[in-house]
Design an enzyme around this catalytic site. Structure first.
Site, PDB file in Angstrom:
ATOM      1  N   CYS A 158     -27.489   6.826  -2.491  1.00  0.00           N
ATOM      2  CA  CYS A 158     -26.615   7.037  -3.648  1.00  0.00           C
ATOM      3  C   CYS A 158     -25.452   6.041  -3.626  1.00  0.00           C
ATOM      4  CB  CYS A 158     -26.158   8.494  -3.705  1.00  0.00           C
ATOM      5  SG  CYS A 158     -25.509   9.001  -5.316  1.00  0.00           S
ATOM      6  N   HIS A 199     -30.741  11.911  -2.581  1.00  0.00           N
ATOM      7  CA  HIS A 199     -30.205  12.542  -1.378  1.00  0.00           C
ATOM      8  C   HIS A 199     -31.292  13.312  -0.630  1.00  0.00           C
ATOM      9  CE1 HIS A 199     -25.844  11.897  -2.234  1.00  0.00           C
ATOM     10  NE2 HIS A 199     -26.277  11.881  -3.476  1.00  0.00           N
ATOM     11  N   GLU A 213     -31.330  13.926   2.429  1.00  0.00           N
ATOM     12  CA  GLU A 213     -30.675  14.752   3.447  1.00  0.00           C
ATOM     13  C   GLU A 213     -30.256  16.110   2.893  1.00  0.00           C
ATOM     14  OE1 GLU A 213     -27.364  12.899   1.210  1.00  0.00           O
ATOM     15  OE2 GLU A 213     -29.351  12.262   1.881  1.00  0.00           O
TER      16      GLU A 213
END
Length: 203
Positions: free
Chosen positions: A82, A177, A179
């Site tokens: 990002c 994202h 994660e």
């Protein structure tokens, strides 16, 4: 036994802990990086999501911007998610006044291409280079790659033709994202790049 790679996570702003947890789950040793000295000895670097203009300003304030540019030029594996993708881009469509990037990726990136925080969404990304089925990932005030230069390669698209993942040598940048949603394939791919540069037979 191969020692765990030492991976830095730029810890000036953004979703630092999420990256730290995922990297540690995959067997890496993680150092949070806020100062130039903390860049010494790392074998890879993650640039997390957050606010790119804030990361830019803080990186210059804390004196890590130029050292990171030097490490990128020297071939250090770097993974940006990002805002991290924005920081790796050579060109920005809509940079904030005075905004700088670390550069390295031969791409043009548009910030907040999908709208504001309220327009965040989950989308399915198909990345043929990675093993497994297409993954559902989170886009949070996400950028997109509007132009892929000749030195970079598009890895994944969303909504038909919007490029959201690119690679160039040891650099990997993605708009989303993993994660947050728990898809470890991107971090695993990054750690393989780290291993190729630092493992037996590497320079």
């Amino acid at each position: 036994m191969t020692p765990a790679p030492l991976v830095g996570v730029l810890a000036l702003q953004g979703d630092v802990r999420e990256h730290q947890r995922m990297l540690e789950q995959l067997g890496a040793s993680v150092r949070l990086v806020r100062t130039p000295d903390e860049l010494d000895g790392i074998e890879g670097l993650v640039l997390p999501g957050g606010e790119s203009s804030t990361i830019d300003k803080l990186s210059r304030t804390f004196g890590v911007a130029e050292p990171i540019r030097g490490l990128i030029a020297d071939g250090l594996p770097v993974f940006g998610t990002c805002a991290g993708l924005i920081m790796l881009a050579d060109r920005l469509v809509d940079a904030a006044p005075g905004q700088q990037t670390f550069g390295g990726l031969d791409v043009t990136v548009q910030r907040n291409a999908f709208g504001s925080q309220l327009d965040s969404f989950e989308g399915t990304v198909d990345a043929p280079e990675l093993e497994g089925e297409p993954a559902t990932v989170a886009f949070i005030r996400a950028p997109i790659v509007t132009e892929v230069g000749p030195r970079a390669t598009a890895l994944a698209t969303v909504a038909g033709d919007r490029v959201v993942a690119v690679r160039q040598g040891n650099l990997l940048g993605i708009s989303f994202h993993p994660e947050v949603t728990g898809d470890a394939r991107w971090h695993r791919d990054f750690l393989r790049t780290v291993g190729r540069r630092t493992g037996p037979g590497a320079r």
